[in-house]
Design an enzyme around this catalytic site. Structure first.
Site, short mmCIF file in Angstrom:
data_model
loop_
_atom_site.label_atom_id
_atom_site.label_comp_id
_atom_site.label_asym_id
_atom_site.label_seq_id
_atom_site.Cartn_x
_atom_site.Cartn_y
_atom_site.Cartn_z
N HIS A 69 -8.08 31.87 9.88
CA HIS A 69 -9.52 31.62 9.73
C HIS A 69 -10.25 31.60 11.08
CE1 HIS A 69 -8.70 27.16 10.30
NE2 HIS A 69 -9.86 27.26 10.94
N ASP A 114 -2.47 30.76 6.26
CA ASP A 114 -3.49 30.72 7.33
C ASP A 114 -2.82 30.90 8.70
OD1 ASP A 114 -5.91 30.42 8.62
OD2 ASP A 114 -6.01 28.24 8.36
N GLY A 207 -12.64 22.57 15.80
CA GLY A 207 -12.38 22.95 17.18
C GLY A 207 -10.92 22.88 17.54
N SER A 209 -8.75 23.71 15.15
CA SER A 209 -8.19 24.73 14.27
C SER A 209 -7.38 25.76 15.05
CB SER A 209 -9.31 25.44 13.52
OG SER A 209 -9.87 24.63 12.54
#
Length: 254
Positions: A69, A114, A207, A209
């Site tokens: 993502h 992900d 942030g 991630s």
């Protein structure tokens, strides 16, 4: 609870706005403390057009692992990785992305698979501040209750816009997928691993991630999603690296 809304909190902040670009990606870990890059030499700041948007981890001299993502809609020419510094916007070395490989089964609705690999155009020069993190074997298990460490430059809270520059870290315990599934209405898949405290207070946030969750000396997870940040009864959800270890080797040789 709709997962799309959860992802929006992560991805929308990555996109930011023309008035205040990426306002929620420059804070820090919730409930953590300042960290020295020497203790987290695998930690990277993933940048789009020079601005921090996510974290990432060095897995070899030429390859990086992050969240799909984080790079959704991005081109390699816009992405760079800053290595070897505790300071988000300066120091260390900057490496241009040459190739981005997002997992083909990544689903932006369920937030499953992900994962994304990034190949850098110039190799990392390993030393005390720059090093690859070890990877688990395919389907290697991490016991519930095991302490793991997450690091990054994410927000201090859901609504925090403070912009500190120093790397942060926090230790949280692994939560069983059964317990995590109960909290998230069955939304936890075998490609996910959860960590956090029932009382909340310590967590990754916007942030962070794409950044590392490390335990037993290996990269166990990639910061992915969660309901808010550090809320009671809602552990952070990470992409389980052991679930795609073979995919990493097939696509990067690592």
């Amino acid at each position: 609870m709709m997962k799309a809304a959860i992802l929006l909190c992560l991805v929308a902040s990555c996109l930011g706005s023309a008035i205040n670009p990426r306002p929620r990606l420059d804070g820090r870990i919730v409930g953590g403390s300042s960290a020295d890059i020497k203790n987290f030499p695998y930690q990277l700041s993933l940048q789009s057009s020079g601005s921090h948007i996510c974290g990432a981890s060095i897995i070899s001299a030429e390859w990086v692992l992050t969240a799909a993502h984080c790079v959704e809609g991005e081109s390699a020419r816009r992405i760079s990785l800053r290595a070897g510094t505790s300071t988000r916007g300066s120091g260390g070395s900057v490496h241009q992305a040459a190739q981005i490989i997002s997992h083909s089964r990544y689903d932006s609705w369920s937030i499953d698979y992900d994962f994304a690999l990034i190949r850098v155009s110039s190799p990392f020069s390993f030393g005390s501040n720059v090093a690859a993190v070890g990877l688990p074997s395919q389907n290697e298990e991490v016991s519930s209750g095991t302490n793991v460490v997450v690091s990054g430059w994410g927000a201090t809270s859901e609504d925090d816009y403070w912009l500190p520059s120093t790397l942060q870290q926090v230790t949280v315990p692994v939560v069983s997928n059964a317990e995590c599934n109960a909290a998230y209405d069955g939304g936890i898949t075998d490609r996910m691993i959860c960590a956090g405290y029932t009382a909340g207070g310590k967590d990754a946030c916007q942030g962070d991630s794409g950044g590392p969750l490390v335990g037993n000396g290996k990269l166990q997870g990639v910061v992915s999603w969660g309901y808010g940040c550090a809320r009671p009864n809602y552990p952070g959800v990470y992409s389980r690296v052991a679930s795609v270890r073979d995919w990493i080797t097939t696509n990067s040789g690592v």
